[in-house]
Design a protein around this motif. Structure first.
Motif, PDB file in Angstrom:
ATOM      1  N   ASP A 170      -7.630 -89.029 -57.372  1.00 20.83           N
ATOM      2  CA  ASP A 170      -7.444 -87.699 -56.785  1.00 20.83           C
ATOM      3  C   ASP A 170      -6.548 -87.785 -55.553  1.00 20.83           C
ATOM      4  O   ASP A 170      -5.658 -86.954 -55.349  1.00 20.83           O
ATOM      5  CB  ASP A 170      -8.794 -87.080 -56.428  1.00 20.83           C
ATOM      6  N   LYS A 171      -6.748 -88.816 -54.730  1.00 19.62           N
ATOM      7  CA  LYS A 171      -5.895 -89.002 -53.550  1.00 19.62           C
ATOM      8  C   LYS A 171      -4.448 -89.255 -53.960  1.00 19.62           C
ATOM      9  O   LYS A 171      -3.516 -88.683 -53.388  1.00 19.62           O
ATOM     10  CB  LYS A 171      -6.409 -90.165 -52.700  1.00 19.62           C
ATOM     11  N   ALA A 172      -4.264 -90.104 -54.963  1.00 15.16           N
ATOM     12  CA  ALA A 172      -2.907 -90.412 -55.430  1.00 15.16           C
ATOM     13  C   ALA A 172      -2.217 -89.162 -55.964  1.00 15.16           C
ATOM     14  O   ALA A 172      -1.035 -88.936 -55.695  1.00 15.16           O
ATOM     15  CB  ALA A 172      -2.954 -91.491 -56.509  1.00 15.16           C
ATOM     16  N   LYS A 173      -2.927 -88.344 -56.716  1.00  9.85           N
ATOM     17  CA  LYS A 173      -2.346 -87.112 -57.257  1.00  9.85           C
ATOM     18  C   LYS A 173      -2.000 -86.136 -56.140  1.00  9.85           C
ATOM     19  O   LYS A 173      -0.947 -85.497 -56.181  1.00  9.85           O
ATOM     20  CB  LYS A 173      -3.300 -86.463 -58.253  1.00  9.85           C
ATOM     21  N   ARG A 174      -2.855 -86.026 -55.156  1.00  4.71           N
ATOM     22  CA  ARG A 174      -2.573 -85.104 -54.048  1.00  4.71           C
ATOM     23  C   ARG A 174      -1.348 -85.538 -53.259  1.00  4.71           C
ATOM     24  O   ARG A 174      -0.540 -84.712 -52.847  1.00  4.71           O
ATOM     25  CB  ARG A 174      -3.777 -85.000 -53.123  1.00  4.71           C
ATOM     26  N   ILE A 175      -1.204 -86.834 -53.016  1.00  2.99           N
ATOM     27  CA  ILE A 175      -0.021 -87.341 -52.317  1.00  2.99           C
ATOM     28  C   ILE A 175       1.228 -87.045 -53.132  1.00  2.99           C
ATOM     29  O   ILE A 175       2.228 -86.543 -52.609  1.00  2.99           O
ATOM     30  CB  ILE A 175      -0.154 -88.856 -52.034  1.00  2.99           C
ATOM     31  N   TYR A 176       1.173 -87.344 -54.430  1.00  2.06           N
ATOM     32  CA  TYR A 176       2.312 -87.079 -55.311  1.00  2.06           C
ATOM     33  C   TYR A 176       2.690 -85.595 -55.284  1.00  2.06           C
ATOM     34  O   TYR A 176       3.856 -85.242 -55.116  1.00  2.06           O
ATOM     35  CB  TYR A 176       1.983 -87.521 -56.740  1.00  2.06           C
ATOM     36  N   GLU A 177       1.704 -84.722 -55.447  1.00  3.98           N
ATOM     37  CA  GLU A 177       1.976 -83.280 -55.478  1.00  3.98           C
ATOM     38  C   GLU A 177       2.517 -82.782 -54.142  1.00  3.98           C
ATOM     39  O   GLU A 177       3.394 -81.915 -54.107  1.00  3.98           O
ATOM     40  CB  GLU A 177       0.703 -82.521 -55.881  1.00  3.98           C
ATOM     41  N   TYR A 178       2.021 -83.332 -53.049  1.00  4.32           N
ATOM     42  CA  TYR A 178       2.530 -82.943 -51.736  1.00  4.32           C
ATOM     43  C   TYR A 178       4.021 -83.271 -51.623  1.00  4.32           C
ATOM     44  O   TYR A 178       4.824 -82.421 -51.233  1.00  4.32           O
ATOM     45  CB  TYR A 178       1.746 -83.640 -50.614  1.00  4.32           C
ATOM     46  N   VAL A 179       4.385 -84.496 -51.963  1.00  9.33           N
ATOM     47  CA  VAL A 179       5.791 -84.904 -51.851  1.00  9.33           C
ATOM     48  C   VAL A 179       6.642 -84.093 -52.824  1.00  9.33           C
ATOM     49  O   VAL A 179       7.690 -83.561 -52.457  1.00  9.33           O
ATOM     50  CB  VAL A 179       5.954 -86.422 -52.078  1.00  9.33           C
ATOM     51  N   ARG A 180       6.194 -83.976 -54.061  1.00  9.32           N
ATOM     52  CA  ARG A 180       6.950 -83.234 -55.071  1.00  9.32           C
ATOM     53  C   ARG A 180       7.185 -81.783 -54.649  1.00  9.32           C
ATOM     54  O   ARG A 180       8.271 -81.241 -54.818  1.00  9.32           O
ATOM     55  CB  ARG A 180       6.202 -83.271 -56.408  1.00  9.32           C
ATOM     56  N   ASP A 181       6.175 -81.137 -54.080  1.00  9.10           N
ATOM     57  CA  ASP A 181       6.243 -79.712 -53.772  1.00  9.10           C
ATOM     58  C   ASP A 181       6.825 -79.390 -52.403  1.00  9.10           C
ATOM     59  O   ASP A 181       7.218 -78.257 -52.154  1.00  9.10           O
ATOM     60  CB  ASP A 181       4.849 -79.088 -53.885  1.00  9.10           C
ATOM     61  N   ASN A 182       6.897 -80.373 -51.502  1.00 13.16           N
ATOM     62  CA  ASN A 182       7.328 -80.083 -50.130  1.00 13.16           C
ATOM     63  C   ASN A 182       8.631 -80.738 -49.702  1.00 13.16           C
ATOM     64  O   ASN A 182       9.149 -80.413 -48.641  1.00 13.16           O
ATOM     65  CB  ASN A 182       6.222 -80.487 -49.148  1.00 13.16           C
ATOM     66  N   ILE A 183       9.161 -81.655 -50.490  1.00 19.94           N
ATOM     67  CA  ILE A 183      10.423 -82.302 -50.142  1.00 19.94           C
ATOM     68  C   ILE A 183      11.464 -81.838 -51.160  1.00 19.94           C
ATOM     69  O   ILE A 183      11.328 -82.089 -52.357  1.00 19.94           O
ATOM     70  CB  ILE A 183      10.308 -83.846 -50.149  1.00 19.94           C
ATOM     71  N   ALA A 184      12.484 -81.135 -50.695  1.00 17.55           N
ATOM     72  CA  ALA A 184      13.496 -80.553 -51.579  1.00 17.55           C
ATOM     73  C   ALA A 184      14.456 -81.625 -52.094  1.00 17.55           C
ATOM     74  O   ALA A 184      14.938 -82.463 -51.326  1.00 17.55           O
ATOM     75  CB  ALA A 184      14.280 -79.467 -50.848  1.00 17.55           C
ATOM     76  N   TYR A 185      14.738 -81.557 -53.367  1.00 19.02           N
ATOM     77  CA  TYR A 185      15.640 -82.481 -54.049  1.00 19.02           C
ATOM     78  C   TYR A 185      17.067 -81.983 -53.906  1.00 19.02           C
ATOM     79  O   TYR A 185      17.368 -80.829 -54.210  1.00 19.02           O
ATOM     80  CB  TYR A 185      15.226 -82.574 -55.520  1.00 19.02           C
ATOM     81  N   THR A 186      17.993 -82.834 -53.444  1.00 20.49           N
ATOM     82  CA  THR A 186      19.379 -82.432 -53.221  1.00 20.49           C
ATOM     83  C   THR A 186      20.266 -82.645 -54.444  1.00 20.49           C
ATOM     84  O   THR A 186      21.468 -82.516 -54.359  1.00 20.49           O
ATOM     85  CB  THR A 186      19.982 -83.178 -52.012  1.00 20.49           C
TER      86      THR A 186
END
Length: 184
Positions: free
Chosen positions: A69-85
């Motif tokens: 659950d911790k790993a998924k939350r970290i992944y989702e945070y980065v995926r959803d909050n860091i914009a891909y250029t």
């Protein structure tokens, strides 16, 4: 198609610099791994000096009970909050801290940030380099870095390894974009 055309490709074997130092361009994989992990545009800073991540990531992990659950939350945070250029690069365009604070970067910036967060939170995590379909197949025998153009994350949870790419908003945990499935 270019993967299946018969051709000869040339590669520099070594470079002798004035003063006697030698760079072995075709050295073993282990030397390339050491080089990448020490390089300031790739692995430097993945596992040290990342305390600035704690406050925000601790909020993300609040209430998470299991390691998965911790790993998924970290992944989702980065995926959803860091914009891909929208750039395919093996190398970071900025430091991990600048990517975290600026909330944008190429896939190397994003996925190396993901690895740094995992390492900071006690996970076993490593970068994985590969070549996309558009870039052609890389030769698994020779560690020619110019043949690689993409980096993803590998994280260990319990006894399982997961390959992750947080640069694509529509991907789920453990899923990779189609363009990275290219042989090895």
């Amino acid at each position: 198609v270019s993967n299946y055309i018969q051709k000869i490709e040339f590669q520099i074997k070594m470079i002798k610099w004035p003063g006697g130092s030698v760079d072995d361009a075709m050295g073993p994989w282990q030397k390339k791994v050491e080089f990448l992990l020490k390089d300031e545009d790739f692995g430097e800073g993945l596992d040290k000096g990342t305390s600035y991540l704690d406050d925000e990531i601790d909020k993300v992990l609040a209430g998470a009970n299991t390691k998965q659950d911790k790993a998924k939350r970290i992944y989702e945070y980065v995926r959803d909050n860091i914009a891909y250029t929208d750039q395919e690069h093996l190398w970071r365009s900025s430091s991990i801290k600048k990517t975290f604070e600026g909330k944008h970067g190429n896939e190397a910036d994003i996925n190396l940030l993901l690895i740094a967060i995992y390492k900071r939170k006690g996970f076993e995590a490593d970068p994985v380099i590969l070549s996309t379909k558009d870039n052609g197949r890389a030769n698994a025998i020779y560690p020619l870095l110019k043949k690689f153009n993409y980096v993803i994350a590998r994280v260990k949870i319990d006894n399982d390894y997961f390959l992750l790419d947080a640069s694509h908003k529509r991907l789920g945990f453990g899923k990779l974009p189609e363009e990275v499935y290219n042989g090895y």
